[in-house]
Design a protein around this motif. Structure first.
Motif, mmCIF file in Angstrom:
data_model
loop_
_atom_site.group_PDB
_atom_site.id
_atom_site.type_symbol
_atom_site.label_atom_id
_atom_site.label_comp_id
_atom_site.label_asym_id
_atom_site.label_seq_id
_atom_site.Cartn_x
_atom_site.Cartn_y
_atom_site.Cartn_z
ATOM 1 N N PRO A 101 18.807 -4.649 7.224
ATOM 2 C CA PRO A 101 17.740 -5.155 8.084
ATOM 3 C C PRO A 101 16.340 -4.730 7.629
ATOM 4 O O PRO A 101 16.112 -3.565 7.313
ATOM 5 C CB PRO A 101 18.070 -4.564 9.455
ATOM 6 N N ILE A 102 15.446 -5.709 7.590
ATOM 7 C CA ILE A 102 14.049 -5.459 7.249
ATOM 8 C C ILE A 102 13.171 -6.222 8.243
ATOM 9 O O ILE A 102 13.539 -7.289 8.719
ATOM 10 C CB ILE A 102 13.738 -5.854 5.797
ATOM 11 N N PHE A 103 12.037 -5.647 8.562
ATOM 12 C CA PHE A 103 11.175 -6.190 9.610
ATOM 13 C C PHE A 103 9.740 -6.261 9.135
ATOM 14 O O PHE A 103 9.239 -5.314 8.534
ATOM 15 C CB PHE A 103 11.224 -5.289 10.857
ATOM 16 N N GLU A 104 9.084 -7.371 9.430
ATOM 17 C CA GLU A 104 7.659 -7.514 9.151
ATOM 18 C C GLU A 104 6.894 -7.303 10.450
ATOM 19 O O GLU A 104 7.133 -7.999 11.435
ATOM 20 C CB GLU A 104 7.358 -8.894 8.578
ATOM 21 N N CYS A 105 5.980 -6.308 10.448
ATOM 22 C CA CYS A 105 5.175 -6.031 11.632
ATOM 23 C C CYS A 105 3.966 -5.191 11.237
ATOM 24 O O CYS A 105 4.056 -3.965 11.096
ATOM 25 C CB CYS A 105 6.005 -5.317 12.692
ATOM 26 N N GLU A 106 2.830 -5.862 11.046
ATOM 27 C CA GLU A 106 1.610 -5.165 10.628
ATOM 28 C C GLU A 106 1.186 -4.096 11.615
ATOM 29 O O GLU A 106 0.775 -3.006 11.229
ATOM 30 C CB GLU A 106 0.472 -6.171 10.425
ATOM 31 N N GLN A 107 1.262 -4.408 12.898
ATOM 32 C CA GLN A 107 0.838 -3.462 13.932
ATOM 33 C C GLN A 107 1.639 -2.160 13.841
ATOM 34 O O GLN A 107 1.078 -1.065 13.929
ATOM 35 C CB GLN A 107 0.993 -4.101 15.309
ATOM 36 N N ALA A 108 2.941 -2.269 13.669
ATOM 37 C CA ALA A 108 3.791 -1.079 13.556
ATOM 38 C C ALA A 108 3.428 -0.270 12.319
ATOM 39 O O ALA A 108 3.296 0.959 12.387
ATOM 40 C CB ALA A 108 5.259 -1.478 13.525
ATOM 41 N N VAL A 109 3.253 -0.948 11.198
ATOM 42 C CA VAL A 109 2.931 -0.245 9.947
ATOM 43 C C VAL A 109 1.614 0.513 10.083
ATOM 44 O O VAL A 109 1.498 1.663 9.641
ATOM 45 C CB VAL A 109 2.884 -1.225 8.757
ATOM 46 N N ASP A 110 0.629 -0.111 10.711
ATOM 47 C CA ASP A 110 -0.672 0.545 10.875
ATOM 48 C C ASP A 110 -0.595 1.779 11.772
ATOM 49 O O ASP A 110 -1.339 2.737 11.589
ATOM 50 C CB ASP A 110 -1.701 -0.440 11.436
ATOM 51 N N ALA A 111 0.307 1.784 12.739
ATOM 52 C CA ALA A 111 0.369 2.865 13.725
ATOM 53 C C ALA A 111 1.362 3.972 13.384
ATOM 54 O O ALA A 111 1.173 5.121 13.768
ATOM 55 C CB ALA A 111 0.711 2.291 15.096
ATOM 56 N N ILE A 112 2.420 3.636 12.675
ATOM 57 C CA ILE A 112 3.478 4.608 12.384
ATOM 58 C C ILE A 112 3.089 5.474 11.194
ATOM 59 O O ILE A 112 2.606 4.976 10.180
ATOM 60 C CB ILE A 112 4.812 3.884 12.120
ATOM 61 N N GLU A 113 3.331 6.770 11.332
ATOM 62 C CA GLU A 113 3.008 7.743 10.283
ATOM 63 C C GLU A 113 4.286 8.341 9.692
ATOM 64 O O GLU A 113 5.345 8.324 10.319
ATOM 65 C CB GLU A 113 2.155 8.878 10.861
ATOM 66 N N GLU A 114 4.153 8.880 8.503
ATOM 67 C CA GLU A 114 5.256 9.596 7.858
ATOM 68 C C GLU A 114 5.789 10.658 8.820
ATOM 69 O O GLU A 114 5.027 11.384 9.445
ATOM 70 C CB GLU A 114 4.760 10.270 6.568
ATOM 71 N N GLY A 115 7.110 10.724 8.948
ATOM 72 C CA GLY A 115 7.739 11.729 9.791
ATOM 73 C C GLY A 115 7.941 11.319 11.239
ATOM 74 O O GLY A 115 8.660 11.997 11.970
ATOM 75 N N ASN A 116 7.300 10.221 11.685
ATOM 76 C CA ASN A 116 7.512 9.761 13.060
ATOM 77 C C ASN A 116 8.978 9.393 13.254
ATOM 78 O O ASN A 116 9.653 8.961 12.325
ATOM 79 C CB ASN A 116 6.667 8.536 13.372
ATOM 80 N N LYS A 117 9.456 9.567 14.471
ATOM 81 C CA LYS A 117 10.799 9.129 14.844
ATOM 82 C C LYS A 117 10.668 7.739 15.447
ATOM 83 O O LYS A 117 9.882 7.531 16.368
ATOM 84 C CB LYS A 117 11.446 10.085 15.834
ATOM 85 N N VAL A 118 11.434 6.791 14.911
ATOM 86 C CA VAL A 118 11.321 5.388 15.298
ATOM 87 C C VAL A 118 12.705 4.826 15.622
ATOM 88 O O VAL A 118 13.691 5.162 14.970
ATOM 89 C CB VAL A 118 10.653 4.576 14.160
ATOM 90 N N ARG A 119 12.727 3.966 16.641
ATOM 91 C CA ARG A 119 13.952 3.246 17.003
ATOM 92 C C ARG A 119 13.661 1.756 16.891
ATOM 93 O O ARG A 119 12.634 1.280 17.363
ATOM 94 C CB ARG A 119 14.390 3.592 18.421
ATOM 95 N N VAL A 120 14.586 1.031 16.268
ATOM 96 C CA VAL A 120 14.426 -0.402 16.067
ATOM 97 C C VAL A 120 15.645 -1.124 16.638
ATOM 98 O O VAL A 120 16.779 -0.758 16.334
ATOM 99 C CB VAL A 120 14.280 -0.756 14.563
ATOM 100 N N ASN A 121 15.392 -2.134 17.439
ATOM 101 C CA ASN A 121 16.454 -3.002 17.929
ATOM 102 C C ASN A 121 16.431 -4.232 17.032
ATOM 103 O O ASN A 121 15.519 -5.046 17.116
ATOM 104 C CB ASN A 121 16.226 -3.390 19.383
ATOM 105 N N PHE A 122 17.422 -4.350 16.136
ATOM 106 C CA PHE A 122 17.329 -5.427 15.157
ATOM 107 C C PHE A 122 17.608 -6.794 15.761
ATOM 108 O O PHE A 122 17.240 -7.809 15.177
ATOM 109 C CB PHE A 122 18.157 -5.147 13.903
ATOM 110 N N LYS A 123 18.202 -6.862 16.930
ATOM 111 C CA LYS A 123 18.406 -8.165 17.571
ATOM 112 C C LYS A 123 17.138 -8.670 18.249
ATOM 113 O O LYS A 123 16.803 -9.842 18.163
ATOM 114 C CB LYS A 123 19.548 -8.102 18.570
#
Length: 163
Positions: A101-123
């Motif tokens: 699974p791969i996701f395109e989301c500029e807003q997420a990329v701009d806000a998420i930093e190295e080391g952050n804990k992230v959860r993704v619902n791929f559906k």
């Protein structure tokens, strides 16, 4: 299905030759060439990666060659997904074909930093940054792509009679 992991972050134009350098593709054994995954851009990548972690990156992730080895090696070493501003089209398709699974989301990329804990619902395409309590919406996968991810790739979809 939800994916939970810590983030390793990169910039724009991460090409397939740094994901898996061609000089290591003298074998077809995934476990062998994957030992060199990302080493030309981040020599400590495999040391800091824990199975289930994810990559967040800028624009044009996976540019370069059309070799399927790049997403295969990332999946093999335990990367759970990639979130990027954009992907090279052949990398995008190769990833879905292998159930990665791969996701395109500029807003997420701009806000998420190295080391952050992230959860993704791929559906649903919802990306949650648990570190800073923010949510972002990536484009949802069509049903056929969800089927490929759930079956660990296109070939398994056919083997399992899921097409």
């Amino acid at each position: 299905m939800k994916i939970l992991g810590n983030v390793i972050k990169y910039g724009d134009n991460v090409d397939t030759d740094v994901i898996i350098p061609a000089r290591f593709l003298n074998t077809n054994i995934v476990e062998e060439y994957s030992k060199h995954c990302m080493e030309d851009i981040d020599k400590d990548f495999l040391k800091k990666l824990n199975r289930g972690d994810m990559i967040v990156a800028g624009k044009n992730f996976g540019c370069g060659s059309s070799r399927e080895h790049a997403p295969v090696s990332l999946k093999a070493v335990g990367v759970s997904c990639i979130i990027a501003k954009s992907f090279a089209r052949i990398f995008y398709r190769n990833s879905i074909n292998i159930g990665f699974p791969i996701f395109e989301c500029e807003q997420a990329v701009d806000a998420i930093e190295e080391g952050n804990k992230v959860r993704v619902n791929f559906k649903s395409g919802v990306i949650e940054n648990l570190t800073n309590n923010e949510k972002y919406q990536a484009q949802q996968f069509p049903e056929f792509a969800i089927n490929m991810i759930e079956n660990d790739g296109l070939i398994n979809c056919f083997k399992n009679g899921n097409f």
